[in-house]
Design a protein around this motif. Structure first.
Motif, PDB file in Angstrom:
ATOM      1  N   SER A 452       2.085 109.379 122.192  1.00 37.96           N
ATOM      2  CA  SER A 452       2.042 108.874 120.821  1.00 37.96           C
ATOM      3  C   SER A 452       3.426 108.607 120.264  1.00 37.96           C
ATOM      4  CB  SER A 452       1.286 109.850 119.923  1.00 37.96           C
ATOM      5  OG  SER A 452       2.093 110.948 119.611  1.00 37.96           O
ATOM      6  N   ASN A 455       5.541 103.165 120.170  1.00 32.58           N
ATOM      7  CA  ASN A 455       4.692 102.207 119.479  1.00 32.58           C
ATOM      8  C   ASN A 455       3.950 101.348 120.501  1.00 32.58           C
ATOM      9  OD1 ASN A 455       3.613 100.128 117.998  1.00 32.58           O
ATOM     10  ND2 ASN A 455       5.403  99.899 116.692  1.00 32.58           N
ATOM     11  N   LYS A 457       2.395  98.696 120.371  1.00 31.84           N
ATOM     12  CA  LYS A 457       2.394  97.242 120.187  1.00 31.84           C
ATOM     13  C   LYS A 457       3.749  96.602 120.489  1.00 31.84           C
ATOM     14  CE  LYS A 457      -1.679  96.789 119.347  1.00 31.84           C
ATOM     15  NZ  LYS A 457      -2.755  96.773 118.441  1.00 31.84           N
ATOM     16  N   LYS A 458       4.705  97.403 120.948  1.00 34.96           N
ATOM     17  CA  LYS A 458       6.024  96.839 121.235  1.00 34.96           C
ATOM     18  C   LYS A 458       6.343  96.980 122.717  1.00 34.96           C
ATOM     19  CE  LYS A 458       7.013  96.058 116.916  1.00 34.96           C
ATOM     20  NZ  LYS A 458       7.393  94.792 116.329  1.00 34.96           N
TER      21      LYS A 458
ATOM     22  N   PHE B 236       1.220 109.513 113.598  1.00 31.57           N
ATOM     23  CA  PHE B 236       1.621 109.298 114.985  1.00 31.57           C
ATOM     24  C   PHE B 236       3.107 109.547 115.152  1.00 31.57           C
ATOM     25  CE2 PHE B 236      -2.271 106.616 115.399  1.00 31.57           C
ATOM     26  CZ  PHE B 236      -2.858 107.400 116.360  1.00 31.57           C
ATOM     27  N   TYR B 255       7.750  97.543 111.183  1.00 32.37           N
ATOM     28  CA  TYR B 255       7.944  97.581 112.642  1.00 32.37           C
ATOM     29  C   TYR B 255       6.833  98.353 113.343  1.00 32.37           C
ATOM     30  CZ  TYR B 255      10.386  98.205 117.071  1.00 32.37           C
ATOM     31  OH  TYR B 255      10.728  98.201 118.398  1.00 32.37           O
ATOM     32  N   ASN B 256       6.475  99.515 112.787  1.00 27.01           N
ATOM     33  CA  ASN B 256       5.520 100.368 113.492  1.00 27.01           C
ATOM     34  C   ASN B 256       4.106 100.283 112.942  1.00 27.01           C
ATOM     35  OD1 ASN B 256       7.169 101.560 115.438  1.00 27.01           O
ATOM     36  ND2 ASN B 256       8.031 102.942 113.924  1.00 27.01           N
ATOM     37  N   PRO B 259       1.935  96.356 112.792  1.00 28.87           N
ATOM     38  CA  PRO B 259       1.320  95.831 114.020  1.00 28.87           C
ATOM     39  C   PRO B 259       0.165  96.694 114.506  1.00 28.87           C
ATOM     40  CG  PRO B 259       3.704  95.961 114.245  1.00 28.87           C
ATOM     41  CD  PRO B 259       3.364  96.615 112.961  1.00 28.87           C
ATOM     42  N   ASN B 260       0.252  97.998 114.259  1.00 27.79           N
ATOM     43  CA  ASN B 260      -0.797  98.873 114.764  1.00 27.79           C
ATOM     44  C   ASN B 260      -2.040  98.894 113.892  1.00 27.79           C
ATOM     45  OD1 ASN B 260       0.091 100.258 117.276  1.00 27.79           O
ATOM     46  ND2 ASN B 260       1.874 100.555 115.998  1.00 27.79           N
ATOM     47  N   PRO B 263      -5.351  95.228 114.050  1.00 28.47           N
ATOM     48  CA  PRO B 263      -6.743  95.092 114.516  1.00 28.47           C
ATOM     49  C   PRO B 263      -7.754  95.405 113.415  1.00 28.47           C
ATOM     50  CG  PRO B 263      -5.467  96.291 116.134  1.00 28.47           C
ATOM     51  CD  PRO B 263      -4.569  96.077 114.965  1.00 28.47           C
TER      52      PRO B 263
END
Lengths: 632, 340
Positions: A452, A455, A457-458, B236, B255-256, B259-260, B263
């Motif tokens: 975890s 990230n 998505k990177k 997280f 940045y984090n 994007p997460n 969805p």
């Protein structure tokens, strides 16, 4: 050095006589697994989680199944219970013959659902790893154990309640009546695991499957649970299938050991045989790569020193093996007492890089009418210590002792309640946001969970370049990319990995990516917060070696936080033992382990499963005495 | 081909067709035989394949088929754009405040004490002057007013310094998340339907206004959903790792976290578009939606209220509305499955 050789091999002399004693116990088989294969169907392929394994468990015997994650040990257990989720899973081949006291010899694979329900929980029961999620939070502990009894036995509720209380007494729960009425969240993890054991033992099963029952527990609690399980086994003549990744634990409880690797059994034999004379290179590697308590090593041997895997995934013994045996691997890496002493003296002569003075971090737990806190949880309470440049300070303690909070407070990811933190002569508590951000360049953290902390998505390249971009370390993207490639190489990854996403990597690789991200900032000071706890032993050894190598190269200073004393013993130059937010004891590892001053430290050291031959010999003797006692 | 694939592909094709139709609506409607112009000699003409009006005409004598084509654009426009506004507000308000939480934004107590003054100043310079002064541009930029502003700011600075020195230096947290949550709760406790009716009666509900109003008034639920997602993501470790390498709150968010949570946002967006298309149709059918001159599926159906015999005014727009809904839900389900 000769003393170590002696210590390691002296017991082999007594081996022959011991073997005879243990051999006698063997009775008729209770469970016979023959050619079992369990497959999982994924979108693209079939994963052979368990691949053609055969073994037996005799009545009243403990068989330890050891393996790293993905070795198929849990799937084996679930296959026996026929609890494989279908689809995608499927028992493709093989038979599991269970010698049931009521139904006679039956093949568990072919049983109908109704018959299986009769077996499950009644004749074969199971204990799971995660104590917190294995009990239903909306029922009291007593209710749940009673339910387990009532499902299988036609007795009245009052009778069941009596039985439950008796069971709670047997598993040594303090105040059984109170626990009976308590909800799972009101009791501790160790107590929950005892309730689980009570539930598993409620119908007097002839086979108990324990899937990593102590992994989530602290060492002292683990020791008491293991003792309890052993006692129950001897009292009720229950066979135990004990699944674990920890060789030390296996050495404590098992009569026989089965080592699994990638769905196959690579070696099996009595616990004595496996530990004194391992045959398979993988077993040798596993035994050698565990950090040890008795000696300090320069470098941990890894599994890859013993064996390689060819392109088809087949294990091959390396031609030019670095080491031939476990003993050799250890001997070649031992640090002498003189070297350790010299280093210790050098370190503490320097001015400290970090001083922590009377640091406190309190969380309000109760507030009065006006919102003013009146009660506190003292996560860190009045802690002071120094860290010297170039040293590794081990911070050890059980869960909830405040070690992680302390680490985060030093980084100022949490604000301390009071006290002072001085880094390189300057107090960092008064820092503004901007100053803090530049401080983050100097002090870095490597987290526990490699899954975890990246990230998803990177890409890896992005993740490693991001810190450089924030602190504008290099001028443009191209230079940063070059640097990222260089860092990847440093942590033993390849340049083709740059454009991949975290989910494509294994736990150990991810932890290396985290390390690369940390290195990108060229910090002076790194806090490793349980950085290797989530990794398998063999991977753990690699990461620990990497951390040590990097320390030598860049002259880092580490605070290494861990619950695992043996890991701490391997990495640390000095150790701090914490309990309930306070420092119990500070000292050099060799002194602390040989001669702990505080009772708590002593207790902690004693509770670690040592896994050395001396301990195993004692255990085997004790067991054979216990077993022969009732019959005579 | 399994039935789930058939429904998926037909949904995609149908929505794609609608989208193209929406873009090219004006062109299609300008073709011969296609006209949304009124023709009072041909009111309530029955559908007839041989005539000019294949699907009949409405109460103004407009061609039903043409209206449905142009109405496609209206529906898609309202659905997509107002959902976009709503999601954007949700991300900025709900997401960001949820991500940052209650214990980050710190302000000196002085500023809270003085906040009424700040508000007055803002009102005067930001609202009163621009509105009430003729040729305000000249005045606004002329030096006396600016000089006054500078003096006022200086006085305020002095006041802040004095209060800090003499009365209090205390720094308090502004519970951003808490405030936003309570605000949303109050906001969403007012029935949205009634609010819309009230607001639409005040403002001329042109297509643009109507879209904007719906977007602004439905941000509450998207803010709550995105906030919930952010609170999950906040725990997280990569977020903490972000702070540890020196990212600020906003940067970490972009940045984090963003994007997460994408969805979830996409799923919410897909279903939301469907809901808003339905809402628009309902409002227009009741006659409180879009202005009468705008053309939409709901408006078309409203014609049947004047003439209950005109079944075609309900049937054809009804079918297209239902199929659109089904397609959107199929897409949403697919997105959900894909993400799981």
């Amino acid at each position: 050095m000769m003393t170590i050789i002696k210590a390691y091999y002296s017991d082999i002399i007594t081996r022959a006589s011991l073997m005879q004693k243990t051999e006698k116990i063997i009775k008729e088989p209770l469970l016979e697994i023959d050619g079992l294969s369990t497959h999982f169907k994924t979108e693209h392929s079939i994963v052979k989680a368990v691949n053609n394994i055969s073994f037996k468990i005799n009545k009243g015997e403990t068989v330890g199944i050891v393996g790293e994650s993905g070795s198929g040990k849990s799937v084996t257990a679930l296959s026996v219970m026929n609890l494989i989720p279908q689809p995608p899973g499927k028992i493709a081949k093989g038979s599991i013959i269970f010698n049931s006291p009521t139904l006679g010899k039956i093949d568990l694979v072919k049983l109908s659902d109704k018959e299986l329900r009769q077996i499950r929980g009644n004749e074969i029961s199971m204990i799971f790893q995660e104590p917190m999620s294995s009990l239903n939070p909306v029922y009291t502990c007593g209710d749940q154990v009673m339910e387990a009894i009532l499902v299988h036995q036609k007795i009245s509720r009052i009778e069941a309640q009596k039985r439950t209380l008796h069971l709670f007494d047997q598993v040594k729960l303090p105040n059984p009546k109170a626990i009976f009425k308590a909800y799972p969240h009101q009791i501790s993890g160790g107590q929950i695991q005892r309730v689980m054991i009570a539930m598993a033992m409620s119908c007097n099963p002839s086979l108990l499957i324990a899937d990593e029952p102590t992994t989530a527990l602290d060492v002292t609690v683990q020791a008491s649970i293991l003792e309890l399980m052993e006692q129950l086994r001897d009292e009720h003549d229950t066979a135990i299938m004990f699944i674990t990744h920890d060789l030390g634990v296996v050495a404590e409880v098992a009569d026989r050991v089965i080592v699994m690797y990638r769905g196959k059994i690579v070696e099996s034999g009595s616990v004595w045989k496996i530990f004194s004379d391992p045959q398979h290179p993988y077993t040798k590697g596993l035994l050698a790569c565990r950090p040890r308590l008795d000696i300090k090593l320069k470098h941990l041997p890894t599994v890859s020193d013993f064996m390689g895997v060819d392109q088809k995934g087949k294990i091959v013994e390396k031609e030019q093996n670095k080491y031939k045996s476990v003993g050799e691997a250890l001997l070649l890496n031992v640090l002498s007492e003189d070297e350790i002493h010299k280093k210790q003296q050098f370190l503490i002569k320097q001015p400290p890089i970090l001083e922590v003075n009377n640091l406190k971090k309190h969380y309000p737990t109760r507030k009065n009418l006006f919102g003013k806190p009146v009660e506190f949880m003292k996560a860190v309470d009045d802690v002071s210590f120094n860290v010297y440049p170039g040293e590794t300070l081990g911070l050890v303690g059980e869960s909830g002792c405040g070690k992680t909070t302390l680490g985060r407070t030093i980084l100022r990811l949490l604000e301390p309640t009071s006290g002072d933190i001085i880094f390189e002569g300057k107090s960092i508590l008064g820092y503004s946001n901007r100053e803090l951000r530049s401080l983050r360049k100097e002090i870095q953290i490597i987290f526990q969970d490699p899954y975890s902390s990246l990230n998803p998505k990177k890409t890896i390249g992005d993740i490693i370049m991001e810190p450089m971009r924030i602190h504008s370390i290099l001028k443009n993207r191209k230079q940063r990319k070059e640097k990222a490639l260089e860092l990847l190489k440093k942590v033993q990854l390849e340049s083709k990995h740059l454009n991949r996403y975290p989910h494509e990597f294994s736990g150990g690789q991810r932890q290396r990516i985290c390390i690369a991200r940390t290195l990108a900032l060229q910090p002076k000071f790194i806090i490793c917060d349980e950085s290797v706890s989530a990794l398998d032993v063999s991977v753990q050894a690699q990461v620990l070696n990497l951390l040590n190598e990097l320390k030598e190269e860049f002259n880092f200073t580490y605070i290494f936080i861990s619950h695992d004393l043996s890991v701490i013993k391997f990495v640390a130059d000095r150790i701090i033992v914490m309990k309930e937010g306070e420092i119990v004891e500070t000292g050099f590892p060799n002194l602390l382990f040989d001669n702990p001053e505080q009772a708590y430290t002593k207790q902690l050291i004693q509770a670690i499963p040592k896994g050395n031959l001396e301990e195993i010999r004692k255990k085997i003797l004790k067991r054979s005495q216990n077993r022969s006692a009732p019959s005579t | 081909m399994p039935i789930s694939k058939v429904s998926l592909y037909s949904s995609i094709i149908f929505l794609g067709f609608l989208f193209l139709l929406g873009i090219g609506a004006d062109y299609v409607a300008s073709l011969q035989n296609f006209s949304t112009k009124s023709n009072f000699e041909q009111l309530f003409v029955k559908p007839n394949l041989d005539s000019d009006y294949i699907l009949g005409t409405d109460q103004y004598g407009r061609d039903v088929l043409s209206i449905m084509v142009v109405g496609t654009r209206t529906s898609l426009f309202v659905g997509v754009i107002s959902m976009f506004i709503s999601t954007l507000l949700g991300i900025i308000i709900g997401g960001l405040t949820g991500f940052i939480g209650d214990y980050v934004l710190r302000v000196s107590l002085v500023h809270i004490i003085l906040s009424p003054f700040y508000l007055l100043l803002l009102l005067y310079y930001g609202y009163y002057l621009p509105v009430n002064l003729e040729q305000w541009q000249h005045f606004y930029l002329s030096w006396p007013l600016l000089a006054v502003l500078v003096i006022v700011i200086l006085i305020l600075k002095l006041l802040i310094w004095l209060i800090k020195k003499l009365i209090t230096k205390k720094i308090v947290y502004i519970p951003l998340d808490l405030v936003t949550q309570r605000f949303i709760e109050v906001f969403s406790s007012i029935p949205m339907f009634l609010t819309l009716v009230a607001v639409i009666s005040l403002i001329n509900p042109t297509l643009l206004n109507f879209t904007f109003i719906i977007g602004v008034f439905s941000w509450g639920s998207s803010a709550q959903l995105i906030r919930a997602e952010m609170i999950k993501i906040r725990t997280f470790q990569y977020v903490e790792a972000g702070y540890a390498i020196g990212q600020g709150y906003i940067r970490n968010f972009i940045y984090n976290a963003l994007p997460n949570s994408l969805p979830t946002i996409i799923i919410f967006f897909t279903y939301g578009v469907g809901n808003i298309i339905l809402l628009e149709a309902t409002l227009s059918f009741l006659g409180i939606g879009l202005a009468p001159e705008e053309v939409s599926w709901g408006r078309l159906m409203a014609g049947a209220r004047q003439n209950l015999q005109a079944w075609w005014l309900i049937l054809f727009p009804g079918i297209i509305l239902i199929v659109t809904q089904l397609s959107i839900h199929r897409m949403g389900r697919q997105a959900k499955m894909k993400i799981k």
